[in-house]
Motif scaffolding. Structure first.
Motif, PDB file in Angstrom:
ATOM      1  N   ASN A 198      34.986  17.812  -9.050  1.00 31.27           N
ATOM      2  CA  ASN A 198      33.905  17.625  -9.745  1.00 31.27           C
ATOM      3  C   ASN A 198      32.820  16.831  -9.464  1.00 31.27           C
ATOM      4  O   ASN A 198      32.974  15.433  -8.954  1.00 31.27           O
ATOM      5  N   ILE A 199      31.482  17.137  -9.218  1.00 33.93           N
ATOM      6  CA  ILE A 199      30.555  16.400  -8.522  1.00 33.93           C
ATOM      7  C   ILE A 199      29.415  16.339  -9.699  1.00 33.93           C
ATOM      8  O   ILE A 199      28.985  17.282 -10.276  1.00 33.93           O
ATOM      9  N   ALA A 200      29.198  15.068  -9.666  1.00 38.17           N
ATOM     10  CA  ALA A 200      28.042  14.469 -10.822  1.00 38.17           C
ATOM     11  C   ALA A 200      26.698  14.968 -10.329  1.00 38.17           C
ATOM     12  O   ALA A 200      26.505  14.748  -8.864  1.00 38.17           O
ATOM     13  N   THR A 201      25.707  14.724 -10.919  1.00 43.35           N
ATOM     14  CA  THR A 201      24.443  15.075 -10.792  1.00 43.35           C
ATOM     15  C   THR A 201      23.954  13.932  -9.515  1.00 43.35           C
ATOM     16  O   THR A 201      23.304  14.225  -8.583  1.00 43.35           O
ATOM     17  N   GLY A 202      24.087  12.666  -9.808  1.00 44.69           N
ATOM     18  CA  GLY A 202      23.691  11.668  -9.019  1.00 44.69           C
ATOM     19  C   GLY A 202      24.395  11.591  -7.897  1.00 44.69           C
ATOM     20  O   GLY A 202      24.211  10.742  -6.933  1.00 44.69           O
ATOM     21  N   GLN A 203      25.438  12.364  -7.584  1.00 43.80           N
ATOM     22  CA  GLN A 203      26.141  12.350  -6.362  1.00 43.80           C
ATOM     23  C   GLN A 203      25.553  13.460  -5.574  1.00 43.80           C
ATOM     24  O   GLN A 203      25.322  13.218  -4.222  1.00 43.80           O
ATOM     25  N   LEU A 204      25.444  14.509  -6.231  1.00 48.10           N
ATOM     26  CA  LEU A 204      24.882  15.815  -5.334  1.00 48.10           C
ATOM     27  C   LEU A 204      23.617  15.326  -4.621  1.00 48.10           C
ATOM     28  O   LEU A 204      23.125  16.015  -3.739  1.00 48.10           O
ATOM     29  N   ARG A 205      22.547  14.546  -5.565  1.00 46.41           N
ATOM     30  CA  ARG A 205      21.220  14.443  -5.149  1.00 46.41           C
ATOM     31  C   ARG A 205      21.201  13.356  -4.065  1.00 46.41           C
ATOM     32  O   ARG A 205      20.024  13.327  -3.398  1.00 46.41           O
ATOM     33  N   ARG A 206      22.151  12.728  -3.772  1.00 49.73           N
ATOM     34  CA  ARG A 206      22.226  11.669  -2.660  1.00 49.73           C
ATOM     35  C   ARG A 206      22.051  12.382  -1.286  1.00 49.73           C
ATOM     36  O   ARG A 206      22.653  13.373  -1.108  1.00 49.73           O
ATOM     37  N   ALA A 207      21.108  11.674  -0.616  1.00 52.05           N
ATOM     38  CA  ALA A 207      20.908  12.412   0.647  1.00 52.05           C
ATOM     39  C   ALA A 207      22.126  12.546   1.719  1.00 52.05           C
ATOM     40  O   ALA A 207      22.160  13.399   2.491  1.00 52.05           O
TER      41      ALA A 207
END
Ligand code: C2E
Ligand code: CA
Ligand code: CA
Ligand code: CA
Length: 275
Positions: free
Chosen positions: A117-126
């Motif tokens: 599972n990937i959280a939003t704050g993780q996916l958005r990191r460069a």
């Protein structure tokens, strides 16, 4: 008599300090939990509805709290997201899942993908993509044996960058699943432009299928949509043999739920599924 606003205030204000204190406590304990290695992963089997064979595992985080025992993620993931701790937890789960998958495959588990599972704050990191690639490389897990799960609501924010990120992951062979499908508001047109492997039908639909109503039509439509996009379908929250029967009849590919297994510790999973 008091106005609606006053009554609400009277009910709300005495709770507020306690609630935020509890949250603050949880937050600081969560920071420590990472250092103290109190977080761990459990793995829930995913099976083919046609023949019950193991097709995948979903990694789910748990927190062994020193006083409270095992805390479920619903209680601390939202806190972690707000406190900026989600990236650290996400990194831990990605690393742990890749390494555990390699260990389990080596120990005789069929070579099925592990879903993280990937959280939003993780996916958005460069550095999300390099991070995934580096965990694959250091663990030695084949990219096709890693699936990332992102929720439907995450798709709709920052559309263009999500499209290219998912395409980049899939170009490298990593699988992409949309979690909790049907509970968000993704545009159907846009779904076709995303590079995906699987739709996970939310457990609320599986529950609703047990009573007469619109759920059957909705699930049928989701499965038809997935077929036309050549996506695999997996139903979540399958608890009863009748759930599995209905979903099979509707043409759903795979299932996950208590009917088969609860999320299991690595050793228990191996004991049951190694060949
Ligand atoms: P999710 O991704 O939708 O995960 C499925 C949840 O349904 C899990 O709850 C699982 O234990 C539960 N479940 C499985 N089978 C059944 C069933 O037959 N009936 C019912 N009623 N429930 C079932 P869990 O482990 O408590 O996780 C809750 C949520 O927390 C997850 O929902 C996910 O959104 C989040 N989560 C869990 N682990 C992680 C993680 O490592 N990273 C992130 N970002 N989120 C996580
Ligand atoms: Ca999930
Ligand atoms: Ca889900
Ligand atoms: Ca969910």
């Amino acid at each position: 008599s008091r106005s609606e606003g006053e009554r609400r205030l009277a009910v709300y204000s005495p709770r507020q300090p306690g609630a935020s204190l509890r949250r603050l406590t949880l937050e600081s304990q969560l920071r420590l939990a990472l250092q103290r290695r109190e977080l761990f992963a459990v793995y829930q089997p995913q099976v083919a509805l046609a023949d019950g064979r193991l097709v995948g595992l979903e990694a789910l985080v748990r927190w062994r709290h020193p006083e409270r025992g095992v805390v479920p993620p619903g209680e601390f993931i939202p806190v972690a997201e707000e406190a900026g701790l989600i990236a650290a937890i996400g990194d831990f789960m990605l690393r742990e899942s890749c390494q555990a998958a390699v260990r389990m495959h080596a120990a005789g588990l069929p070579p099925v993908p592990v879903s993280v599972n990937i959280a939003t704050g993780q996916l958005r990191r460069a550095d999300f993509l390099p991070q995934v690639l580096s965990e694959l490389e250091s663990s030695g897990l084949a990219p096709a044996l890693l699936e990332i799960e992102i929720t439907e609501s995450m798709l709709m924010a920052d559309v263009q960058s999500t499209i290219s990120l998912l395409a980049a992951l899939r170009e490298r062979g990593v699988r992409v699943a949309i979690d909790d499908f049907g509970t968000g508001y993704s545009s159907l047109a846009y779904l076709g432009r995303l590079s995906l492997d699987r739709l996970k039908i939310d457990q609320s639909f599986v529950r609703d299928l047990r009573v007469p109503g619109p759920a059957e039509g909705i699930v049928r439509t989701v499965i038809a949509l997935a077929r036309s996009l050549r996506l695999n379908t997996l139903a979540e929250g399958v608890e009863q043999a009748e759930d599995a029967e209905r979903l099979r009849a509707l043409g759903c590919d795979d299932a996950q739920g208590y009917l088969y297994d609860r999320p299991l510790a690595e050793a228990d999973l191996l004991a049951k599924y190694r060949t």
